[in-house]
Design an enzyme around this catalytic site. Structure first.
Site, short mmCIF file in Angstrom:
data_model
loop_
_atom_site.label_atom_id
_atom_site.label_comp_id
_atom_site.label_asym_id
_atom_site.label_seq_id
_atom_site.Cartn_x
_atom_site.Cartn_y
_atom_site.Cartn_z
CD GLU A 1 -6.73 3.04 12.02
OE1 GLU A 1 -7.02 4.24 11.87
OE2 GLU A 1 -7.26 2.12 11.35
CB CYS B 1 -10.71 5.29 6.20
SG CYS B 1 -11.88 6.67 6.34
CG HIS C 1 -10.22 4.71 10.86
ND1 HIS C 1 -9.03 5.13 10.34
CD2 HIS C 1 -11.18 5.50 10.30
CE1 HIS C 1 -9.23 6.13 9.50
NE2 HIS C 1 -10.54 6.38 9.46
#
Length: 228
Positions: free
Chosen positions: A211, A115, A209
């Site tokens: 994660e 990002c 993202h």
């Protein structure tokens, strides 16, 4: 036992964070980042903002580097005036992470920008950013999702060959690509969703993202490259 590659992850630096009875300045990172590194087979090390002069020494001790998401890049870094929707600057992070990126590229260290990290990689190589777009953040503080389509034959396309739904939360995006960078995935509206540096080893930026999702393939690609 085979040693796990050491993956450094840049962090926030916040003026006040609360835990237990404490409210103090804190270097912090959402737990999804180290967990993703760990699940992908690496060891995670946090890299809080420091003197940019120390970036090369930090990079020399790592096997791979992740530039994490976070606040907007200060527009002065790419020669622009702030848009009304651009957030306040995080100058210590900008300076430190740009130095980390430069050092990683110089050393040929495997690098993943997530990002903000993708946007900063673009800026580090002379690119510019669109300071506000709609439709890529559903609500304040809430991750959304949308599909991204890989460019066949790219590094990202080799790691994730099919169109995939990804967790997303951003309001800025790549405008002019930095020197040597190529786009390797797009959203349906044409927004550049991944960039890479074909001449620079394993260097990838993704606008979403990972994660916050279950797909380990991007991080496994970094860890595999870091394991050399």
């Amino acid at each position: 036992m085979v040693a796990r590659p050491l993956i450094g992850v840049s962090t926030y630096l916040e003026s006040g964070a609360r835990w237990g009875v404490w409210e103090l300045e804190a270097a912090l990172l959402p737990a999804g980042y180290p967990r993703l590194v760990q699940r992908a087979g690496g060891l995670a090390a946090m890299l809080p903002p420091d003197d940019p002069a120390h970036a090369a020494a930090a990079v020399a001790r790592l096997d791979g580097l992740v530039i994490a998401g976070g606040p907007d890049v200060e527009p002065v870094r790419y020669g622009a005036e702030p848009h009304p929707r651009t957030g306040p600057p995080a100058r210590a992070r900008d300076a430190w992470e740009l130095a980390l990126i430069d050092a990683a590229l110089e050393a040929g260290l495997p690098l993943l920008g997530i990002c903000r990290g993708m946007q900063l990689l673009n800026v580090a190589l002379g690119g510019t950013l669109v300071q506000h777009i709609d439709g890529h953040a559903e609500a304040v503080g809430v991750f959304g999702s949308h599909s991204v389509k890989p460019v066949p034959g790219s590094l990202y396309g080799d790691v994730v060959p099919e169109e995939a739904s990804v967790p997303t939360y951003h309001h800025q995006a790549v405008e002019r690509l930095g020197e040597g960078l190529v786009a390797s995935a797009y959203a349906a509206d044409g927004t550049v969703e991944a960039v890479e540096l074909p001449s620079g080893g394993w260097v990838l930026g993704v606008q979403w993202h990972p994660e916050m999702g279950e797909d380990l393939r991007v991080m496994r690609g970094l860890v595999r490259a870091a394991g050399g």
